[in-house]
Scaffold this motif. Structure first.
Motif, PDB file in Angstrom:
ATOM      1  N   LEU A   1       0.867  -1.189   0.000  1.00 52.84           N
ATOM      2  CA  LEU A   1       0.000   0.000   0.000  1.00 52.84           C
ATOM      3  C   LEU A   1       0.896   1.229   0.000  1.00 52.84           C
ATOM      4  O   LEU A   1       1.767   1.349   0.869  1.00 52.84           O
ATOM      5  CB  LEU A   1      -0.899   0.046   1.238  1.00 52.84           C
ATOM      6  CG  LEU A   1      -2.037  -0.940   1.343  1.00 52.84           C
ATOM      7  CD1 LEU A   1      -2.777  -0.758   2.665  1.00 52.84           C
ATOM      8  CD2 LEU A   1      -3.010  -0.783   0.200  1.00 52.84           C
ATOM      9  N   LEU A   2       0.675   2.124  -0.940  1.00 54.73           N
ATOM     10  CA  LEU A   2       1.520   3.307  -1.091  1.00 54.73           C
ATOM     11  C   LEU A   2       2.970   2.829  -1.213  1.00 54.73           C
ATOM     12  O   LEU A   2       3.272   1.995  -2.052  1.00 54.73           O
ATOM     13  CB  LEU A   2       1.302   4.284   0.058  1.00 54.73           C
ATOM     14  CG  LEU A   2      -0.149   4.719   0.291  1.00 54.73           C
ATOM     15  CD1 LEU A   2      -0.263   5.599   1.522  1.00 54.73           C
ATOM     16  CD2 LEU A   2      -0.715   5.426  -0.926  1.00 54.73           C
TER      17      LEU A   2
ATOM     18  N   TYR B   1      -4.451  -6.338   5.329  1.00 51.46           N
ATOM     19  CA  TYR B   1      -5.257  -5.248   4.780  1.00 51.46           C
ATOM     20  C   TYR B   1      -6.627  -5.774   4.369  1.00 51.46           C
ATOM     21  O   TYR B   1      -6.735  -6.836   3.745  1.00 51.46           O
ATOM     22  CB  TYR B   1      -4.560  -4.657   3.556  1.00 51.46           C
ATOM     23  CG  TYR B   1      -5.395  -3.655   2.794  1.00 51.46           C
ATOM     24  CD1 TYR B   1      -5.769  -2.454   3.377  1.00 51.46           C
ATOM     25  CD2 TYR B   1      -5.811  -3.918   1.494  1.00 51.46           C
ATOM     26  CE1 TYR B   1      -6.538  -1.533   2.676  1.00 51.46           C
ATOM     27  CE2 TYR B   1      -6.568  -3.000   0.788  1.00 51.46           C
ATOM     28  CZ  TYR B   1      -6.933  -1.809   1.394  1.00 51.46           C
ATOM     29  OH  TYR B   1      -7.687  -0.900   0.706  1.00 51.46           O
TER      30      TYR B   1
ATOM     31  N   GLY C   1     -11.520  -0.781   5.037  1.00 50.88           N
ATOM     32  CA  GLY C   1     -10.521   0.284   5.092  1.00 50.88           C
ATOM     33  C   GLY C   1      -9.612   0.096   6.299  1.00 50.88           C
ATOM     34  O   GLY C   1      -9.247   1.041   6.977  1.00 50.88           O
TER      35      GLY C   1
ATOM     36  N   GLU D   1       0.170   8.696   7.086  1.00 52.88           N
ATOM     37  CA  GLU D   1       0.009   8.704   5.635  1.00 52.88           C
ATOM     38  C   GLU D   1      -1.153   7.804   5.206  1.00 52.88           C
ATOM     39  O   GLU D   1      -1.965   8.172   4.359  1.00 52.88           O
ATOM     40  CB  GLU D   1       1.303   8.269   4.949  1.00 52.88           C
ATOM     41  CG  GLU D   1       1.262   8.518   3.460  1.00 52.88           C
ATOM     42  CD  GLU D   1       2.615   8.349   2.796  1.00 52.88           C
ATOM     43  OE1 GLU D   1       2.619   8.150   1.574  1.00 52.88           O
ATOM     44  OE2 GLU D   1       3.653   8.428   3.483  1.00 52.88           O
ATOM     45  N   LEU D   2      -1.256   6.641   5.803  1.00 51.22           N
ATOM     46  CA  LEU D   2      -2.368   5.736   5.490  1.00 51.22           C
ATOM     47  C   LEU D   2      -3.705   6.355   5.908  1.00 51.22           C
ATOM     48  O   LEU D   2      -4.718   6.209   5.208  1.00 51.22           O
ATOM     49  CB  LEU D   2      -2.165   4.381   6.174  1.00 51.22           C
ATOM     50  CG  LEU D   2      -0.998   3.544   5.636  1.00 51.22           C
ATOM     51  CD1 LEU D   2      -0.716   2.364   6.560  1.00 51.22           C
ATOM     52  CD2 LEU D   2      -1.257   3.076   4.216  1.00 51.22           C
TER      53      LEU D   2
ATOM     54  N   ARG E   1      -4.512   9.418   5.780  1.00 47.98           N
ATOM     55  CA  ARG E   1      -4.912  10.410   4.772  1.00 47.98           C
ATOM     56  C   ARG E   1      -5.715   9.767   3.642  1.00 47.98           C
ATOM     57  O   ARG E   1      -6.400  10.445   2.891  1.00 47.98           O
ATOM     58  CB  ARG E   1      -3.688  11.131   4.212  1.00 47.98           C
ATOM     59  CG  ARG E   1      -3.124  12.155   5.180  1.00 47.98           C
ATOM     60  CD  ARG E   1      -2.177  13.118   4.500  1.00 47.98           C
ATOM     61  NE  ARG E   1      -0.976  12.486   4.014  1.00 47.98           N
ATOM     62  CZ  ARG E   1       0.168  12.379   4.692  1.00 47.98           C
ATOM     63  NH1 ARG E   1       0.242  12.880   5.895  1.00 47.98           N
ATOM     64  NH2 ARG E   1       1.207  11.786   4.159  1.00 47.98           N
ATOM     65  N   TYR E   2      -5.629   8.438   3.524  1.00 46.93           N
ATOM     66  CA  TYR E   2      -6.401   7.695   2.530  1.00 46.93           C
ATOM     67  C   TYR E   2      -7.603   6.990   3.178  1.00 46.93           C
ATOM     68  O   TYR E   2      -8.116   6.013   2.658  1.00 46.93           O
ATOM     69  CB  TYR E   2      -5.501   6.683   1.807  1.00 46.93           C
ATOM     70  CG  TYR E   2      -4.528   7.359   0.893  1.00 46.93           C
ATOM     71  CD1 TYR E   2      -4.830   7.584  -0.448  1.00 46.93           C
ATOM     72  CD2 TYR E   2      -3.304   7.819   1.366  1.00 46.93           C
ATOM     73  CE1 TYR E   2      -3.940   8.233  -1.288  1.00 46.93           C
ATOM     74  CE2 TYR E   2      -2.402   8.466   0.535  1.00 46.93           C
ATOM     75  CZ  TYR E   2      -2.733   8.665  -0.786  1.00 46.93           C
ATOM     76  OH  TYR E   2      -1.837   9.315  -1.619  1.00 46.93           O
ATOM     77  N   ASN E   3      -8.003   7.513   4.343  1.00 51.95           N
ATOM     78  CA  ASN E   3      -9.150   6.983   5.099  1.00 51.95           C
ATOM     79  C   ASN E   3      -8.976   5.523   5.509  1.00 51.95           C
ATOM     80  O   ASN E   3      -9.946   4.766   5.544  1.00 51.95           O
ATOM     81  CB  ASN E   3     -10.454   7.168   4.316  1.00 51.95           C
ATOM     82  CG  ASN E   3     -10.805   8.619   4.149  1.00 51.95           C
ATOM     83  OD1 ASN E   3     -10.651   9.408   5.076  1.00 51.95           O
ATOM     84  ND2 ASN E   3     -11.233   8.990   2.965  1.00 51.95           N
ATOM     85  N   LEU E   4      -7.757   5.139   5.797  1.00 53.53           N
ATOM     86  CA  LEU E   4      -7.488   3.798   6.299  1.00 53.53           C
ATOM     87  C   LEU E   4      -7.270   3.861   7.806  1.00 53.53           C
ATOM     88  O   LEU E   4      -6.622   4.782   8.306  1.00 53.53           O
ATOM     89  CB  LEU E   4      -6.255   3.202   5.623  1.00 53.53           C
ATOM     90  CG  LEU E   4      -6.357   3.010   4.115  1.00 53.53           C
ATOM     91  CD1 LEU E   4      -5.013   2.573   3.548  1.00 53.53           C
ATOM     92  CD2 LEU E   4      -7.439   1.997   3.772  1.00 53.53           C
TER      93      LEU E   4
END
Length: 80
Positions: free
Chosen positions: A17-18, A25, A30, A53-54, A56-59
């Protein structure tokens, strides 16, 4: 490697991821699950950076220690 299901949701192990590889996951939820080994002493700056950072991607990142998983799986499952 085949994905595992938990309550009808697919969980991917060692998922890229990223710029990271997360322990587990689940896209439907999410959710990122990180297992911290016995030599992992608290959350490092790198861990916090990755978690932010994760996020920021709604995780949502949930962390468990190896000891919790080995000795208190009921509580781990209850938390999830």
């Amino acid at each position: 490697m085949r994905n595992k299901q938990f309550h009808g949701c697919d969980f991917h192990r060692q998922k890229p991821l990223l710029d990271y590889i997360v322990d587990f996951y689940c896209a439907e939820l999410g959710l990122v699950i990180e297992l911290d080994g016995r030599y992992h002493d608290g959350i490092s700056e790198d861990d916090l950076k990755r978690d932010n950072e994760l996020a920021r991607y709604n995780l949502t990142v949930v962390r468990f220690s190896e000891s919790e998983v080995m000795k208190d799986m009921l509580n781990v499952l209850r938390t999830l």
